[in-house]
Design a protein around this motif. Sequence first.
Motif, PDB file in Angstrom:
ATOM      1  N   LEU A   7      -2.537  -5.128   3.862  1.00  0.00           N
ATOM      2  CA  LEU A   7      -3.838  -4.914   4.510  1.00  0.00           C
ATOM      3  C   LEU A   7      -4.197  -3.431   4.531  1.00  0.00           C
ATOM      4  CD1 LEU A   7      -3.612  -7.464   7.464  1.00  0.00           C
ATOM      5  CD2 LEU A   7      -5.016  -7.652   5.385  1.00  0.00           C
ATOM      6  N   ASP A   8      -3.213  -2.562   4.743  1.00  0.00           N
ATOM      7  CA  ASP A   8      -3.456  -1.107   4.695  1.00  0.00           C
ATOM      8  C   ASP A   8      -4.009  -0.706   3.334  1.00  0.00           C
ATOM      9  OD1 ASP A   8      -2.607  -0.489   7.279  1.00  0.00           O
ATOM     10  OD2 ASP A   8      -0.584   0.057   6.655  1.00  0.00           O
ATOM     11  N   ARG A   9      -3.371  -1.191   2.287  1.00  0.00           N
ATOM     12  CA  ARG A   9      -3.795  -0.825   0.924  1.00  0.00           C
ATOM     13  C   ARG A   9      -5.189  -1.358   0.629  1.00  0.00           C
ATOM     14  NH1 ARG A   9       1.194  -1.826  -3.153  1.00  0.00           N
ATOM     15  NH2 ARG A   9       0.811   0.200  -4.073  1.00  0.00           N
ATOM     16  N   VAL A  10      -5.451  -2.605   0.985  1.00  0.00           N
ATOM     17  CA  VAL A  10      -6.762  -3.194   0.713  1.00  0.00           C
ATOM     18  C   VAL A  10      -7.832  -2.493   1.541  1.00  0.00           C
ATOM     19  CG1 VAL A  10      -8.153  -5.302   0.897  1.00  0.00           C
ATOM     20  CG2 VAL A  10      -5.834  -5.422  -0.029  1.00  0.00           C
ATOM     21  N   TRP A  21     -17.157  -6.508  -3.084  1.00  0.00           N
ATOM     22  CA  TRP A  21     -15.860  -6.605  -3.710  1.00  0.00           C
ATOM     23  C   TRP A  21     -15.406  -8.054  -3.854  1.00  0.00           C
ATOM     24  CZ3 TRP A  21     -11.456  -8.299  -1.059  1.00  0.00           C
ATOM     25  CH2 TRP A  21     -11.635  -8.511   0.309  1.00  0.00           C
ATOM     26  N   SER A  22     -14.604  -8.242  -4.870  1.00  0.00           N
ATOM     27  CA  SER A  22     -14.000  -9.545  -5.126  1.00  0.00           C
ATOM     28  C   SER A  22     -12.524  -9.453  -4.770  1.00  0.00           C
ATOM     29  CB  SER A  22     -14.146  -9.913  -6.599  1.00  0.00           C
ATOM     30  OG  SER A  22     -13.408  -8.992  -7.394  1.00  0.00           O
ATOM     31  N   LEU A  23     -11.889 -10.593  -4.677  1.00  0.00           N
ATOM     32  CA  LEU A  23     -10.462 -10.618  -4.404  1.00  0.00           C
ATOM     33  C   LEU A  23      -9.701  -9.904  -5.525  1.00  0.00           C
ATOM     34  CD1 LEU A  23      -8.415 -11.739  -2.345  1.00  0.00           C
ATOM     35  CD2 LEU A  23      -8.223 -13.742  -3.798  1.00  0.00           C
ATOM     36  N   GLY A  24     -10.092 -10.171  -6.762  1.00  0.00           N
ATOM     37  CA  GLY A  24      -9.444  -9.520  -7.909  1.00  0.00           C
ATOM     38  C   GLY A  24      -9.654  -8.022  -7.895  1.00  0.00           C
ATOM     39  N   GLY A  25     -10.873  -7.593  -7.577  1.00  0.00           N
ATOM     40  CA  GLY A  25     -11.161  -6.159  -7.511  1.00  0.00           C
ATOM     41  C   GLY A  25     -10.396  -5.480  -6.393  1.00  0.00           C
ATOM     42  N   ALA A  26     -10.298  -6.151  -5.240  1.00  0.00           N
ATOM     43  CA  ALA A  26      -9.552  -5.585  -4.112  1.00  0.00           C
ATOM     44  C   ALA A  26      -8.073  -5.471  -4.461  1.00  0.00           C
ATOM     45  CB  ALA A  26      -9.738  -6.443  -2.870  1.00  0.00           C
ATOM     46  N   ALA A  27      -7.546  -6.502  -5.113  1.00  0.00           N
ATOM     47  CA  ALA A  27      -6.136  -6.478  -5.502  1.00  0.00           C
ATOM     48  C   ALA A  27      -5.873  -5.344  -6.481  1.00  0.00           C
ATOM     49  CB  ALA A  27      -5.734  -7.819  -6.114  1.00  0.00           C
ATOM     50  N   ALA A  28      -6.704  -5.235  -7.497  1.00  0.00           N
ATOM     51  CA  ALA A  28      -6.513  -4.190  -8.508  1.00  0.00           C
ATOM     52  C   ALA A  28      -6.616  -2.802  -7.888  1.00  0.00           C
ATOM     53  CB  ALA A  28      -7.529  -4.357  -9.635  1.00  0.00           C
ATOM     54  N   ALA A  29      -7.609  -2.600  -7.038  1.00  0.00           N
ATOM     55  CA  ALA A  29      -7.787  -1.291  -6.412  1.00  0.00           C
ATOM     56  C   ALA A  29      -6.605  -0.936  -5.509  1.00  0.00           C
ATOM     57  CB  ALA A  29      -9.089  -1.263  -5.616  1.00  0.00           C
ATOM     58  N   ALA A  30      -5.977  -1.955  -4.925  1.00  0.00           N
ATOM     59  CA  ALA A  30      -4.827  -1.722  -4.057  1.00  0.00           C
ATOM     60  C   ALA A  30      -3.510  -1.688  -4.839  1.00  0.00           C
ATOM     61  CB  ALA A  30      -4.760  -2.808  -2.989  1.00  0.00           C
ATOM     62  N   GLY A  31      -3.612  -1.826  -6.175  1.00  0.00           N
ATOM     63  CA  GLY A  31      -2.417  -1.798  -7.002  1.00  0.00           C
ATOM     64  C   GLY A  31      -1.584  -3.062  -6.901  1.00  0.00           C
ATOM     65  N   SER A  34      -3.799 -10.246  -7.959  1.00  0.00           N
ATOM     66  CA  SER A  34      -4.589 -11.207  -7.179  1.00  0.00           C
ATOM     67  C   SER A  34      -3.713 -12.303  -6.594  1.00  0.00           C
ATOM     68  CB  SER A  34      -5.676 -11.847  -8.041  1.00  0.00           C
ATOM     69  OG  SER A  34      -6.578 -10.888  -8.494  1.00  0.00           O
ATOM     70  N   ALA A  35      -2.727 -12.731  -7.372  1.00  0.00           N
ATOM     71  CA  ALA A  35      -1.842 -13.799  -6.895  1.00  0.00           C
ATOM     72  C   ALA A  35      -1.102 -13.386  -5.620  1.00  0.00           C
ATOM     73  CB  ALA A  35      -0.854 -14.184  -7.991  1.00  0.00           C
ATOM     74  N   THR A  36      -0.802 -12.102  -5.486  1.00  0.00           N
ATOM     75  CA  THR A  36      -0.136 -11.615  -4.276  1.00  0.00           C
ATOM     76  C   THR A  36      -1.020 -11.841  -3.057  1.00  0.00           C
ATOM     77  OG1 THR A  36       1.019  -9.928  -5.556  1.00  0.00           O
ATOM     78  CG2 THR A  36       0.902  -9.579  -3.178  1.00  0.00           C
ATOM     79  N   LEU A  37      -2.305 -11.519  -3.206  1.00  0.00           N
ATOM     80  CA  LEU A  37      -3.230 -11.703  -2.082  1.00  0.00           C
ATOM     81  C   LEU A  37      -3.410 -13.186  -1.767  1.00  0.00           C
ATOM     82  CD1 LEU A  37      -5.949  -8.990  -2.790  1.00  0.00           C
ATOM     83  CD2 LEU A  37      -3.925  -8.858  -1.329  1.00  0.00           C
ATOM     84  N   ILE A  38      -3.515 -14.016  -2.795  1.00  0.00           N
ATOM     85  CA  ILE A  38      -3.679 -15.454  -2.584  1.00  0.00           C
ATOM     86  C   ILE A  38      -2.438 -16.026  -1.904  1.00  0.00           C
ATOM     87  CG2 ILE A  38      -3.884 -17.695  -3.762  1.00  0.00           C
ATOM     88  CD1 ILE A  38      -6.496 -16.201  -3.763  1.00  0.00           C
ATOM     89  N   LYS A  39      -1.262 -15.610  -2.388  1.00  0.00           N
ATOM     90  CA  LYS A  39      -0.012 -16.113  -1.816  1.00  0.00           C
ATOM     91  C   LYS A  39       0.105 -15.730  -0.338  1.00  0.00           C
ATOM     92  CE  LYS A  39       4.985 -15.921  -2.394  1.00  0.00           C
ATOM     93  NZ  LYS A  39       6.091 -15.320  -3.110  1.00  0.00           N
ATOM     94  N   ARG A  40      -0.263 -14.496  -0.016  1.00  0.00           N
ATOM     95  CA  ARG A  40      -0.113 -14.014   1.364  1.00  0.00           C
ATOM     96  C   ARG A  40      -1.221 -14.495   2.295  1.00  0.00           C
ATOM     97  NH1 ARG A  40       3.363  -9.581   2.069  1.00  0.00           N
ATOM     98  NH2 ARG A  40       5.038  -9.877   0.584  1.00  0.00           N
ATOM     99  N   PHE A  41      -2.459 -14.557   1.785  1.00  0.00           N
ATOM    100  CA  PHE A  41      -3.579 -14.824   2.680  1.00  0.00           C
ATOM    101  C   PHE A  41      -4.305 -16.132   2.381  1.00  0.00           C
ATOM    102  CE2 PHE A  41      -2.790 -10.288   2.586  1.00  0.00           C
ATOM    103  CZ  PHE A  41      -2.583 -10.049   3.933  1.00  0.00           C
ATOM    104  N   GLY A  42      -4.148 -16.680   1.190  1.00  0.00           N
ATOM    105  CA  GLY A  42      -4.708 -17.974   0.861  1.00  0.00           C
ATOM    106  C   GLY A  42      -6.057 -17.947   0.181  1.00  0.00           C
ATOM    107  N   SER A  43      -6.912 -17.016   0.578  1.00  0.00           N
ATOM    108  CA  SER A  43      -8.265 -16.952   0.009  1.00  0.00           C
ATOM    109  C   SER A  43      -8.889 -15.608   0.344  1.00  0.00           C
ATOM    110  CB  SER A  43      -9.140 -18.076   0.572  1.00  0.00           C
ATOM    111  OG  SER A  43      -9.391 -17.852   1.961  1.00  0.00           O
ATOM    112  N   ARG A  44      -9.996 -15.333  -0.302  1.00  0.00           N
ATOM    113  CA  ARG A  44     -10.759 -14.109  -0.008  1.00  0.00           C
ATOM    114  C   ARG A  44     -11.201 -14.120   1.452  1.00  0.00           C
ATOM    115  NH1 ARG A  44     -16.042 -12.374   0.220  1.00  0.00           N
ATOM    116  NH2 ARG A  44     -16.490 -10.333  -0.683  1.00  0.00           N
ATOM    117  N   HIS A  45     -11.687 -15.278   1.910  1.00  0.00           N
ATOM    118  CA  HIS A  45     -12.143 -15.408   3.297  1.00  0.00           C
ATOM    119  C   HIS A  45     -11.003 -15.123   4.280  1.00  0.00           C
ATOM    120  CE1 HIS A  45     -13.088 -17.542   7.082  1.00  0.00           C
ATOM    121  NE2 HIS A  45     -14.274 -16.985   6.875  1.00  0.00           N
TER     122      HIS A  45
END
Length: 180
Positions: A7-10, A21-31, A34-45
């Motif tokens: 969450l700090d990175r995002v 921003w998109s989930l993919g864009g947020a993931a890429a910008a945070a290094g 996308s699968a990491t964000l989906i696995k941890r949080f489930g969705s963009r929402h």
Amino acid sequence: MTDEQILDRVASTLGDAGATWSLGGAAAAAGLHSATLIKRFGSRHALLVALSRRWVDGIPTAPTTVDGHRELLAWIDSLSTHGSTQVQLLARLDMVVEDLRDPELRDLLHKGWQRHLRYLSALVDRAQRAGQISSAAPSPLVAQLLLDSAHGSLLRAAVAPDPTEADPAHAVHNLLETLR
């Protein structure tokens, strides 16, 4: 990596966002992937909800120093949009509009703003008792004026040809000075 670190990175990348921003864009910008964000949080929402809850939890519930006026000035300085482009400011406004459209995010935004009002009111109370703000207006009213001035001037900064001319920090500081 913990959820909090993610969450700090995002969150740090959102301040630099130049568009919605998109989930993919947020993931890429945070290094991250996308699968990491989906696995941890489930969705963009769900990620947005986690970020919003984190924001609400990060708002102080009471003054953190004995000098309410100085702490109030630090809060005002944190509002500055100095160095932000119009595109970045519009992206911030898009995020607020997205929060307003979604019932869960709108509720969290409301809770955050209410928490800000209580915090600012306590700072104003402390500054009034110390004689640093002489306004006879009740502290909840002053807090509301400060927060509303910050939000309104963010809108002005987003449409100004030169966003620094309408920097929320300047507007809120000017309001506070009129109350001294």
